[in-house]
Design a protein around this motif. Structure first.
Motif, PDB file in Angstrom:
ATOM      1  N   VAL A 219      79.159  -0.416  96.467  1.00  0.00           N
ATOM      2  CA  VAL A 219      79.084   0.307  94.910  1.00  0.00           C
ATOM      3  C   VAL A 219      80.390   0.054  94.306  1.00  0.00           C
ATOM      4  O   VAL A 219      80.438  -0.200  93.211  1.00  0.00           O
ATOM      5  CB  VAL A 219      79.110   2.010  95.384  1.00  0.00           C
ATOM      6  N   ASP A 220      81.531  -0.114  95.053  1.00  0.00           N
ATOM      7  CA  ASP A 220      83.043  -0.586  94.478  1.00  0.00           C
ATOM      8  C   ASP A 220      82.773  -2.033  93.632  1.00  0.00           C
ATOM      9  O   ASP A 220      83.755  -2.267  93.222  1.00  0.00           O
ATOM     10  CB  ASP A 220      84.037  -0.257  95.647  1.00  0.00           C
ATOM     11  N   GLN A 221      82.063  -2.635  94.487  1.00  0.00           N
ATOM     12  CA  GLN A 221      82.003  -4.110  93.832  1.00  0.00           C
ATOM     13  C   GLN A 221      81.061  -4.463  92.544  1.00  0.00           C
ATOM     14  O   GLN A 221      81.105  -5.567  92.072  1.00  0.00           O
ATOM     15  CB  GLN A 221      81.563  -5.041  94.892  1.00  0.00           C
ATOM     16  N   ARG A 222      80.516  -3.485  92.377  1.00  0.00           N
ATOM     17  CA  ARG A 222      79.695  -3.474  90.966  1.00  0.00           C
ATOM     18  C   ARG A 222      80.328  -3.736  89.773  1.00  0.00           C
ATOM     19  O   ARG A 222      81.452  -3.182  89.538  1.00  0.00           O
ATOM     20  CB  ARG A 222      79.018  -2.154  90.755  1.00  0.00           C
ATOM     21  N   THR A 223      79.903  -4.710  89.097  1.00  0.00           N
ATOM     22  CA  THR A 223      80.570  -5.074  87.666  1.00  0.00           C
ATOM     23  C   THR A 223      79.822  -4.288  86.430  1.00  0.00           C
ATOM     24  O   THR A 223      80.220  -4.549  85.516  1.00  0.00           O
ATOM     25  CB  THR A 223      80.673  -6.782  87.435  1.00  0.00           C
ATOM     26  N   THR A 224      78.500  -3.997  86.721  1.00  0.00           N
ATOM     27  CA  THR A 224      77.918  -3.286  85.794  1.00  0.00           C
ATOM     28  C   THR A 224      77.532  -1.971  86.098  1.00  0.00           C
ATOM     29  O   THR A 224      77.843  -1.461  87.395  1.00  0.00           O
ATOM     30  CB  THR A 224      76.778  -3.954  85.359  1.00  0.00           C
ATOM     31  N   ARG A 225      77.453  -0.937  85.330  1.00  0.00           N
ATOM     32  CA  ARG A 225      76.968   0.303  85.618  1.00  0.00           C
ATOM     33  C   ARG A 225      75.669   0.669  84.768  1.00  0.00           C
ATOM     34  O   ARG A 225      75.395   0.093  83.740  1.00  0.00           O
ATOM     35  CB  ARG A 225      78.320   1.345  85.065  1.00  0.00           C
ATOM     36  N   GLU A 226      74.811   1.519  85.324  1.00  0.00           N
ATOM     37  CA  GLU A 226      73.660   2.086  84.585  1.00  0.00           C
ATOM     38  C   GLU A 226      74.045   2.550  83.275  1.00  0.00           C
ATOM     39  O   GLU A 226      74.891   3.408  83.016  1.00  0.00           O
ATOM     40  CB  GLU A 226      72.961   3.216  85.447  1.00  0.00           C
ATOM     41  N   ILE A 227      73.174   2.323  82.172  1.00  0.00           N
ATOM     42  CA  ILE A 227      73.492   2.707  80.929  1.00  0.00           C
ATOM     43  C   ILE A 227      72.035   3.352  80.380  1.00  0.00           C
ATOM     44  O   ILE A 227      70.993   2.692  80.388  1.00  0.00           O
ATOM     45  CB  ILE A 227      73.801   1.816  79.720  1.00  0.00           C
ATOM     46  N   TYR A 228      72.058   4.738  80.147  1.00  0.00           N
ATOM     47  CA  TYR A 228      70.719   5.520  79.849  1.00  0.00           C
ATOM     48  C   TYR A 228      70.816   5.671  78.317  1.00  0.00           C
ATOM     49  O   TYR A 228      71.816   5.855  77.474  1.00  0.00           O
ATOM     50  CB  TYR A 228      70.975   6.838  80.321  1.00  0.00           C
TER      51      TYR A 228
END
Length: 339
Positions: A219-228
């Motif tokens: 989770v900490d290494q994610r470079t993107t996040r969910e966009i709704y």
């Protein structure tokens, strides 16, 4: 910005309000009927001054005026009032949020839908994210005699699952005891704190702890996040999008995740509502649009809510709904995650 007289400020406000309502250039006769107690000639002279000062422009095919980016900016900073949503609407929106379960994904989808419906524009919201996720709780569930399911919940709302090999002698009661023990020791800790925490573990508990560490690191290494997203149909009903090429541009903006991510990264709204009009965002593809953004959450985990619409936007209402919804999300995150 140059200071305007009271009459000029009133005229500019009337032009913007009329243009937002009608999407048609505004002439002196229209303004006179809006309660300007002066002659049409005086109104035309004042409109010429506002045009010379850069607050209005004069389309070649019309005798009326339309606002410029500078005019909208002056309106947002100086002329707007009554930014609060009506109490009945606040109660309705609040009721919708508190009807859903304590589920971050449902909040995000509801947020996008509410913003789109209330602003009649396109809306988006990013899931809350932190660079250092914190453990909230875990649950171990026996699937059969050989496999257990680990369900890990983080404080910012992320939920991760992983299968673990199970000793056939372990019962669901044993798994519940292990869950309770690790929950007690790891509560609110980051992955670095969990690694450093001195705790004597059984082989299976160590397996669980290592799985927790690996999941938090993912989770900490994610470079993107969910966009709704929501509201494409709402914004396409606006007169600005009659031309098919503008429809295509809008769809590309809303569907290209990296574009929205970069916009949010560049603008990085702090606390409060941020209004970005036209070329202020320094991106050619967004020069015809306005954005109203607000950050929600805490230093531990935060996201952004936003509305994207044409520059001919009802700014007071849009700012009001973005501010109200971001405040609701602040309260909901406090309620669920604490702090």
């Amino acid at each position: 910005m140059a200071d305007l007289t009271e009459r000029q400020r009133k005229l500019l406000a009337h032009v913007i309000q009329e243009y937002v309502d009608s999407a048609a250039p505004v002439g002196s006769e229209t303004l006179r009927h809006r309660g300007m107690n002066v002659s049409s000639a005086t109104i035309r002279n004042e409109l010429a001054v506002l045009e010379d000062s850069g607050y209005l422009r004069h389309p070649h095919t019309s005798a009326g005026r339309v606002p410029t980016e500078k005019g909208y900016r002056y309106f947002v900073e100086t002329l707007m009032d009554d930014l609060d949503l009506p109490l009945a609407e606040q109660r309705m929106i609040s009721h919708q949020f508190f009807q859903v379960t304590l589920d971050v994904e449902q909040w995000m989808r509801l947020t996008a839908a509410v913003l789109a419906h209330s602003s009649k524009s396109a809306a988006f919201v990013t899931a809350p994210q932190s660079s250092h996720s914190r453990f909230k709780h875990l649950q171990l569930v026996a699937i059969n005699e050989q496999v257990a399911l680990l369900v890990l919940v983080l404080q910012e709302g992320a939920i991760k699952q992983q299968m673990l090999a199970l000793n056939p002698s372990q019962t669901q009661q044993d798994l519940a005891a292990i869950s309770n023990r690790l929950n007690s020791h790891y509560k609110a800790k980051t992955v670095h704190q969990i690694r450093a925490y001195a705790l004597t573990l059984s082989p299976f508990e160590e397996q669980v702890a290592n799985a927790v560490i690996a999941l938090i690191e993912q989770v900490d290494q994610r470079t993107t996040r969910e966009i709704y997203r929501d509201g494409i149909a709402d914004i396409l009903r606006q007169p600005e999008f009659v031309a098919s090429d503008r429809i295509q541009t809008l769809l590309e903006i809303m569907e290209q995740r990296h574009l929205l991510e970069n916009v949010l990264k560049d603008l990085a709204p702090g606390r409060g509502v941020q209004v970005v009009i036209g070329a202020e965002n320094n991106r050619d593809e967004l020069s015809d649009y306005s954005l109203v953004l607000a950050r929600f959450g805490s230093d531990e985990a935060s996201g952004v809510v936003g509305v994207l619409g044409p520059q001919r936007m009802p700014y007071a209402r849009t700012i009001g709904v973005v501010r109200y919804v971001s405040g609701l999300l602040d309260n909901l995150m406090q309620r669920m995650f604490g702090g």
